[in-house]
Design an enzyme around this catalytic site. Sequence first.
Site, mmCIF file in Angstrom:
data_model
loop_
_atom_site.group_PDB
_atom_site.id
_atom_site.type_symbol
_atom_site.label_atom_id
_atom_site.label_comp_id
_atom_site.label_asym_id
_atom_site.label_seq_id
_atom_site.Cartn_x
_atom_site.Cartn_y
_atom_site.Cartn_z
ATOM 1 N N ASP A 33 -37.867 20.753 11.448
ATOM 2 C CA ASP A 33 -37.064 20.948 10.377
ATOM 3 C C ASP A 33 -36.311 22.147 10.503
ATOM 4 O O ASP A 33 -36.936 23.359 10.544
ATOM 5 C CB ASP A 33 -38.181 20.819 9.135
ATOM 6 N N TYR A 35 -42.372 25.063 4.349
ATOM 7 C CA TYR A 35 -41.366 24.726 3.400
ATOM 8 C C TYR A 35 -40.612 23.635 3.730
ATOM 9 O O TYR A 35 -39.837 23.908 4.546
ATOM 10 C CB TYR A 35 -40.872 25.705 2.734
ATOM 11 N N TYR A 85 -35.639 27.791 -10.138
ATOM 12 C CA TYR A 85 -36.687 28.837 -10.054
ATOM 13 C C TYR A 85 -37.027 30.087 -10.999
ATOM 14 O O TYR A 85 -36.825 30.958 -10.548
ATOM 15 C CB TYR A 85 -36.607 29.473 -8.548
HETATM 16 C C1 LIG Z 1 -33.889 25.062 2.333
HETATM 17 C C2 LIG Z 1 -34.806 24.058 3.184
HETATM 18 C C3 LIG Z 1 -35.116 22.800 2.852
HETATM 19 C C4 LIG Z 1 -34.484 22.214 1.584
HETATM 20 O O1 LIG Z 1 -32.969 21.884 1.380
HETATM 21 P P1 LIG Z 1 -32.338 21.835 0.247
HETATM 22 O O2 LIG Z 1 -30.836 21.498 0.620
HETATM 23 O O3 LIG Z 1 -32.579 23.090 -0.755
HETATM 24 O O4 LIG Z 1 -32.720 20.507 -0.268
HETATM 25 C C5 LIG Z 1 -35.950 22.105 3.583
HETATM 26 N N1 LIG Z 1 -36.198 22.827 4.656
HETATM 27 C C6 LIG Z 1 -36.283 23.937 5.021
HETATM 28 C C7 LIG Z 1 -36.931 24.394 6.278
HETATM 29 C C8 LIG Z 1 -35.389 24.533 4.215
HETATM 30 O O5 LIG Z 1 -35.126 25.878 4.440
#
Ligand SMILES: *Cc1c(COP(=O)(O)O)cnc(C)c1O
Length: 415
Positions: A238, A144, A16
């Site tokens: 997630d 995200y 980033y």
């Molecule tokens: C950080 C994150 C991801 C991605 O995880 P990485 O290990 O960086 O690939 C996916 N979903 C959420 C909600 C996250 O906070």
Amino acid sequence: MTDWLEAGARHVWRPYCQMKTARPPLPVVATRGSRLILADGTELVDGLASWWTACHGYNHPHIAEAVRTQLERMPHVMFGGLAHEPAYRLAARLAGLLPGELDHVFFAESGSVAVEIAMKMALQYWINRGVAGRGRFLAFLGGYHGDTLATMTVCDPEEGMHSLFAGVMPSQLMARLPVDDESFSALDAQLAEHAGEIAAILVEPLVQGAGGMLFHDPEVLRRLRFLADRHDVLLIFDEIFTGFGRTGELFAMQAAGTPPDIVTLSKALTGGTLPLSAAVASRKVFEAFWSDDPGAALMHGPTYMANPLACAAANASLDLFETGEWRADVARVSAALAEGLEPCRTKPGVVDVRVLGAIGVVEFEGAVEVGALCAAFADRGVWVRPMGRVVYLTPAFNTPDADLDRLTEAFRRVL
Ligand SMILES: *Cc1c(COP(=O)(O)O)cnc(C)c1O
């Protein structure tokens, strides 16, 4: 003493980051508890727990001991056709801790890959059931879910860090979270129109993290469960950011009492020591793969999946959660953040101050200058790295009171 920094700087491509104009990174030589120790001996209080991973603080002796023991015995073996105790114990423990029938654990190494696996499970769930056309996902503004190609398509098109790729990747259905009657009806209508194309709804429960640290009520999750059932689409939570105590519940979904069909975990899973992630499926999803047909199997298997060192670290981290001490610690951090950040509400440009669990957020009208703020915070002895319009704290749960004070005082002075 830091000749490695100069030698490597021309070769390391940082995350980033506009490589041409970004300030140089801070060289860290050690970590301890809530502190980062820099090459010149400076100690910074870490306000982020290294992207929300190090929930028990750095170098926790119990986790370090578990990893050391596992390192001597067996650092890694492939997972295809072989089994090992750290992974099998961890899977059984996660299934026991997760609510509902979230019982079937598929391991990977990063969050993004776990989300991709969850998406793949959802797509194949419909294929295996003989239902055609369920090739899309419905995701939410502010969300995200990762940086890989498929996960970029379910991030917020503007805030999710990937606006550059708009139009390059297939677009998914985007909606506002059903926070009120109007958005609930809009989502209901969108699902009525498109349910036949949708494999799953994907959401971060309670807190949309990297898309802007946006909080929503548990009721939103109950509405999503209701709508997913009404329109017969799968629901994926997630919990990569929210999982393992960050919101005050062990898993954010527990605040709503509504388990999803699939959940993804990573970030704090190993207490911030080693990369590990998991997509955990409910019995309903798993049963769509349970068949005499080899073609109905889930065809996935990352090389380092279920790495024994990482699983040993995760088991040790779960031991620490089992003591239950984290609950009081999260409540203590929460109170310190709420009190310490409240005065920021009147600072110029600030539109909101909010706290949930061990997450404290100061939101600005517009994007903040990341590099300049990081440097100003470092001058005050703390490590904080803003994201878009938010400057936030997600410290380790056992950060001492004096270090929490240093963090919030730095906020009050710098902002
Ligand atoms: C950080 C994150 C991801 C991605 O995880 P990485 O290990 O960086 O690939 C996916 N979903 C959420 C909600 C996250 O906070």
